[in-house]
Enzyme design. Structure first.
Site, PDB file in Angstrom:
ATOM      1  N   LYS A   1       6.563  -1.991   1.953  1.00  0.00           N
ATOM      2  CA  LYS A   1       5.371  -1.384   2.562  1.00  0.00           C
ATOM      3  C   LYS A   1       4.185  -2.337   2.416  1.00  0.00           C
ATOM      4  O   LYS A   1       3.251  -2.130   1.630  1.00  0.00           O
ATOM      5  CB  LYS A   1       5.069  -0.014   1.945  1.00  0.00           C
ATOM      6  CG  LYS A   1       4.207   0.865   2.841  1.00  0.00           C
ATOM      7  CD  LYS A   1       4.235   2.301   2.400  1.00  0.00           C
ATOM      8  CE  LYS A   1       3.335   3.189   3.251  1.00  0.00           C
ATOM      9  NZ  LYS A   1       3.790   3.306   4.648  1.00  0.00           N
TER      10      LYS A   1
ATOM     11  N   ARG B   1       8.259   3.995  -4.835  1.00  0.00           N
ATOM     12  CA  ARG B   1       8.312   3.032  -3.738  1.00  0.00           C
ATOM     13  C   ARG B   1       7.299   1.914  -3.957  1.00  0.00           C
ATOM     14  O   ARG B   1       7.572   0.745  -3.636  1.00  0.00           O
ATOM     15  CB  ARG B   1       8.079   3.719  -2.396  1.00  0.00           C
ATOM     16  CG  ARG B   1       8.281   2.771  -1.202  1.00  0.00           C
ATOM     17  CD  ARG B   1       8.238   3.489   0.126  1.00  0.00           C
ATOM     18  NE  ARG B   1       6.931   4.092   0.374  1.00  0.00           N
ATOM     19  CZ  ARG B   1       6.652   4.815   1.461  1.00  0.00           C
ATOM     20  NH1 ARG B   1       7.570   5.036   2.379  1.00  0.00           N
ATOM     21  NH2 ARG B   1       5.442   5.336   1.632  1.00  0.00           N
TER      22      ARG B   1
ATOM     23  N   ARG C   1      -7.911 -20.322  -2.128  1.00  0.00           N
ATOM     24  CA  ARG C   1      -6.959 -20.172  -1.026  1.00  0.00           C
ATOM     25  C   ARG C   1      -5.892 -21.266  -1.080  1.00  0.00           C
ATOM     26  O   ARG C   1      -6.176 -22.458  -0.967  1.00  0.00           O
ATOM     27  CB  ARG C   1      -7.672 -20.213   0.331  1.00  0.00           C
ATOM     28  CG  ARG C   1      -6.755 -19.817   1.482  1.00  0.00           C
ATOM     29  CD  ARG C   1      -7.474 -19.849   2.827  1.00  0.00           C
ATOM     30  NE  ARG C   1      -6.636 -19.258   3.861  1.00  0.00           N
ATOM     31  CZ  ARG C   1      -5.619 -19.888   4.466  1.00  0.00           C
ATOM     32  NH1 ARG C   1      -5.330 -21.138   4.133  1.00  0.00           N
ATOM     33  NH2 ARG C   1      -4.907 -19.272   5.389  1.00  0.00           N
TER      34      ARG C   1
ATOM     35  N   HIS D   1      -1.368 -21.326  -0.184  1.00  0.00           N
ATOM     36  CA  HIS D   1      -0.221 -20.508   0.181  1.00  0.00           C
ATOM     37  C   HIS D   1       0.639 -20.139  -1.018  1.00  0.00           C
ATOM     38  O   HIS D   1       1.199 -19.042  -1.072  1.00  0.00           O
ATOM     39  CB  HIS D   1       0.636 -21.221   1.237  1.00  0.00           C
ATOM     40  CG  HIS D   1       0.048 -21.175   2.619  1.00  0.00           C
ATOM     41  ND1 HIS D   1      -1.102 -21.854   2.971  1.00  0.00           N
ATOM     42  CD2 HIS D   1       0.441 -20.510   3.736  1.00  0.00           C
ATOM     43  CE1 HIS D   1      -1.384 -21.624   4.246  1.00  0.00           C
ATOM     44  NE2 HIS D   1      -0.460 -20.808   4.742  1.00  0.00           N
TER      45      HIS D   1
ATOM     46  N   LEU E   1      11.532   1.251   7.137  1.00  0.00           N
ATOM     47  CA  LEU E   1      10.979   1.661   5.862  1.00  0.00           C
ATOM     48  C   LEU E   1      11.619   2.986   5.447  1.00  0.00           C
ATOM     49  O   LEU E   1      11.773   3.891   6.273  1.00  0.00           O
ATOM     50  CB  LEU E   1       9.464   1.835   5.981  1.00  0.00           C
ATOM     51  CG  LEU E   1       8.741   2.258   4.708  1.00  0.00           C
ATOM     52  CD1 LEU E   1       8.703   1.110   3.702  1.00  0.00           C
ATOM     53  CD2 LEU E   1       7.315   2.709   5.035  1.00  0.00           C
TER      54      LEU E   1
ATOM     55  N   GLU F   1      12.213   2.689  14.256  1.00  0.00           N
ATOM     56  CA  GLU F   1      11.225   3.603  13.675  1.00  0.00           C
ATOM     57  C   GLU F   1       9.943   3.496  14.467  1.00  0.00           C
ATOM     58  O   GLU F   1       9.798   2.633  15.333  1.00  0.00           O
ATOM     59  CB  GLU F   1      10.969   3.261  12.202  1.00  0.00           C
ATOM     60  CG  GLU F   1      10.414   1.863  11.992  1.00  0.00           C
ATOM     61  CD  GLU F   1      10.274   1.488  10.523  1.00  0.00           C
ATOM     62  OE1 GLU F   1      10.292   2.387   9.666  1.00  0.00           O
ATOM     63  OE2 GLU F   1      10.152   0.276  10.234  1.00  0.00           O
TER      64      GLU F   1
ATOM     65  N   TYR G   1       0.832  -1.199   0.000  1.00  0.00           N
ATOM     66  CA  TYR G   1       0.000   0.000   0.000  1.00  0.00           C
ATOM     67  C   TYR G   1       0.865   1.245   0.000  1.00  0.00           C
ATOM     68  O   TYR G   1       2.081   1.202   0.243  1.00  0.00           O
ATOM     69  CB  TYR G   1      -0.927   0.007   1.211  1.00  0.00           C
ATOM     70  CG  TYR G   1      -0.252   0.338   2.530  1.00  0.00           C
ATOM     71  CD1 TYR G   1      -0.355   1.606   3.098  1.00  0.00           C
ATOM     72  CD2 TYR G   1       0.500  -0.618   3.215  1.00  0.00           C
ATOM     73  CE1 TYR G   1       0.266   1.914   4.302  1.00  0.00           C
ATOM     74  CE2 TYR G   1       1.123  -0.322   4.412  1.00  0.00           C
ATOM     75  CZ  TYR G   1       0.999   0.937   4.955  1.00  0.00           C
ATOM     76  OH  TYR G   1       1.635   1.234   6.146  1.00  0.00           O
TER      77      TYR G   1
END
Length: 287
Positions: free
Chosen positions: A149, A52, A100, A102, A207, A182, A33
């Site tokens: 992120k 990014r 579903r 993995h 990050l 952070e 995101y």
């Protein structure tokens, strides 16, 4: 006017927006995101945010949901439909919808894209800047790839809740050597006794914040010295100033950590100076 969201090719009422129950973002946190500030009708630092996003997608081997130019237009349209002049947009890309399992779904599975936007009250942010915020420290318990992120933010959410219950607004992660990493949703800076701005290197373990990067440009314009190095909790507590950077807040001064005042317990002049100069230096793209 109702809020509008963009969901996989459609602009829909925010209250009606939905994703499939087998979207991999929902089931595996298999997505990334970005959050970007909007100020005075301009998107701030969009190029760096998209750069990014490109890196995060590449690290997780997720395809772009559309071309960069088209994505920029969708972002603009979402902001326009929500009449946002001061606020933010949130953009999430996941690996898409599949049975579903993995392992990754079949090649060619389209990624999912969701964009939301909302207005914020500049007065609330101004009040936090005037009063400063409080923080606590916590041992870092996140996965190692925090440079991506990712939407997998459960440890961050738990940390923020712990901060709230302690009467603070942010939790600052500390590594096993007692060095500051952070915040749960911010980068951490100090102003040392010599007046130098210090922040941890972003090569590994944190990050690389977009606001963090642009703040370096701001500091250079203001003639402020910056050093990227590790610093301890004890050095942070003894600093002239501590502040946090993020796209949604730019530069929040921290007036206490773990109940101990920073300097005189009031916001400092350096954070105010860089905050006031930030918008003039940052990239601005009209909505």
């Amino acid at each position: 006017m109702p809020r509008i969201a963009y969901v996989n090719g459609r602009y829909v009422k925010h209250s009606d927006a939905s994703v499939h129950i087998e979207d991999r973002g929902y089931q595996f946190a298999d997505g990334v995101y970005e959050v970007c500030e909007v100020r005075h009708g301009y998107i701030v630092d969009l190029t760096r945010h998209l750069n990014r996003l490109d890196r995060s997608l590449g690290e997780l081997r997720i395809a772009w949901p559309m071309g960069r130019a088209a994505l920029t237009q969708v972002i603009r349209q979402t902001l326009r439909r929500n009449h946002v002049r001061n606020g933010l947009f949130y953009m999430q890309v996941t690996r898409g919808v599949a049975r579903r399992d993995h392992v990754f779904p079949a090649e060619g599975t389209p990624p999912s894209l969701v964009i939301t936007a909302k207005s914020t009250d500049p007065k609330i942010i101004a009040a936090k800047n005037a009063n400063g915020i409080k923080a606590i420290t916590l041992a870092d318990n996140r996965w190692d790839r925090v440079d991506i992120k990712s939407v997998g933010l459960l440890p961050n959410a738990m940390a923020r809740q712990q901060a709230k219950e302690a009467g603070a607004q942010e939790a600052i992660y500390v590594d096993g050597d007692g060095m500051v990493k952070e915040g749960a949703a911010t980068n951490v800076w100090i102003v040392d006794r010599d007046g130098t701005l210090v922040t941890r290197p972003a090569e590994h373990g944190i990050l690389r914040g977009i606001t963090r990067t642009t703040l370096m440009d701001v500091a250079a314009k203001l003639g402020l010295k910056i050093t990227e190095r590790n610093f301890s909790v004890s050095e942070m507590l003894a600093a002239r100033e501590v502040f946090l950077t993020a796209a949604t807040s730019i530069c929040f001064p921290v007036v206490s950590v773990d109940g101990q005042p920073i300097a005189n317990g009031h916001p400092g002049s350096v954070s105010q100076k860089v905050r006031e100069a930030f918008f003039d230096v940052a990239e601005k793209i009209a909505i």
